[in-house]
Design a protein around this motif. Structure first.
Motif, mmCIF file in Angstrom:
data_model
loop_
_atom_site.group_PDB
_atom_site.id
_atom_site.type_symbol
_atom_site.label_atom_id
_atom_site.label_comp_id
_atom_site.label_asym_id
_atom_site.label_seq_id
_atom_site.Cartn_x
_atom_site.Cartn_y
_atom_site.Cartn_z
ATOM 1 N N THR A 23 0.792 1.238 3.586
ATOM 2 C CA THR A 23 1.808 2.456 3.615
ATOM 3 C C THR A 23 2.839 1.982 2.818
ATOM 4 O OG1 THR A 23 2.712 2.160 5.597
ATOM 5 C CG2 THR A 23 0.820 3.700 5.444
ATOM 6 N N GLN A 24 3.401 0.838 2.549
ATOM 7 C CA GLN A 24 4.553 0.506 1.986
ATOM 8 C C GLN A 24 4.141 -0.159 0.428
ATOM 9 O OE1 GLN A 24 7.774 0.478 2.746
ATOM 10 N NE2 GLN A 24 8.755 -0.691 1.332
ATOM 11 N N PRO A 25 4.430 0.395 -0.441
ATOM 12 C CA PRO A 25 4.070 -0.120 -1.813
ATOM 13 C C PRO A 25 4.392 -1.613 -2.130
ATOM 14 C CG PRO A 25 5.409 1.944 -1.946
ATOM 15 C CD PRO A 25 5.373 1.526 -0.638
ATOM 16 N N ALA A 26 3.350 -2.408 -2.470
ATOM 17 C CA ALA A 26 3.556 -3.932 -2.623
ATOM 18 C C ALA A 26 2.890 -4.600 -3.763
ATOM 19 C CB ALA A 26 2.971 -4.401 -1.560
ATOM 20 N N THR A 27 3.328 -5.581 -4.253
ATOM 21 C CA THR A 27 2.528 -6.374 -5.286
ATOM 22 C C THR A 27 1.791 -7.826 -4.501
ATOM 23 O OG1 THR A 27 4.524 -7.520 -5.920
ATOM 24 C CG2 THR A 27 3.844 -5.926 -7.465
ATOM 25 N N VAL A 28 2.861 -8.402 -3.483
ATOM 26 C CA VAL A 28 2.136 -9.488 -3.121
ATOM 27 C C VAL A 28 2.534 -9.404 -1.517
ATOM 28 C CG1 VAL A 28 2.697 -11.107 -4.733
ATOM 29 C CG2 VAL A 28 4.534 -10.695 -3.157
ATOM 30 N N MET A 29 3.440 -8.474 -0.982
ATOM 31 C CA MET A 29 3.903 -8.473 0.355
ATOM 32 C C MET A 29 2.610 -8.038 1.208
ATOM 33 S SD MET A 29 6.415 -10.223 0.992
ATOM 34 C CE MET A 29 6.456 -9.682 2.856
ATOM 35 N N ASP A 30 1.848 -7.130 0.730
ATOM 36 C CA ASP A 30 0.839 -6.481 1.677
ATOM 37 C C ASP A 30 -0.253 -7.736 2.011
ATOM 38 O OD1 ASP A 30 0.150 -6.851 -1.007
ATOM 39 O OD2 ASP A 30 -1.468 -5.121 -0.978
ATOM 40 N N ARG A 31 -0.398 -8.620 0.999
ATOM 41 C CA ARG A 31 -1.228 -9.995 1.496
ATOM 42 C C ARG A 31 -0.094 -10.931 2.076
ATOM 43 N NH1 ARG A 31 -2.584 -10.967 -4.747
ATOM 44 N NH2 ARG A 31 -1.066 -9.447 -5.117
ATOM 45 N N ILE A 32 0.872 -11.216 2.035
ATOM 46 C CA ILE A 32 1.574 -12.062 2.776
ATOM 47 C C ILE A 32 1.647 -11.781 4.200
ATOM 48 C CG2 ILE A 32 4.024 -13.083 3.323
ATOM 49 C CD1 ILE A 32 4.176 -12.965 0.117
#
Ligand code: HEM
Length: 52
Positions: A23-32
């Protein structure tokens, strides 16, 4: 990016959960964020919250 140091632990835990849930837009933080357990996330958030 706004600095993490001094942010409330609850705020950081909430953002990490939002990254994990997509639900939070991300480039890498969703994976981290998916790499940390709930207990690890809480420990990390407490550490950042304690920094100036
Ligand atoms: C213990 C490890 C980490 C924690 C607790 C953490 C925490 C956070 C948080 C809470 C935000 C949101 C800030 C906001 O919107 O106010 C964020 C964003 C971001 N972080 Fe991290 N982060 C970690 C590691 C990393 C690493 C290793 C990278 C890069 C390799 C990274 C890159 C980013 C980026 C690019 C954003 C902007 C959102 C996105 O594009 O995904 N973070 N991080």
């Amino acid at each position: 990016m706004p600095p993490l140091a001094g942010r409330s632990a609850a705020d950081i835990v909430r953002l990490m959960a939002a990254f994990r849930g997509g639900t939070q837009p991300a480039t890498v933080m969703d994976r981290i964020a998916k790499g940390f357990s709930e207990a690890e996330t809480e420990a990390i958030a407490a550490w950042y919250a304690g920094q100036k």
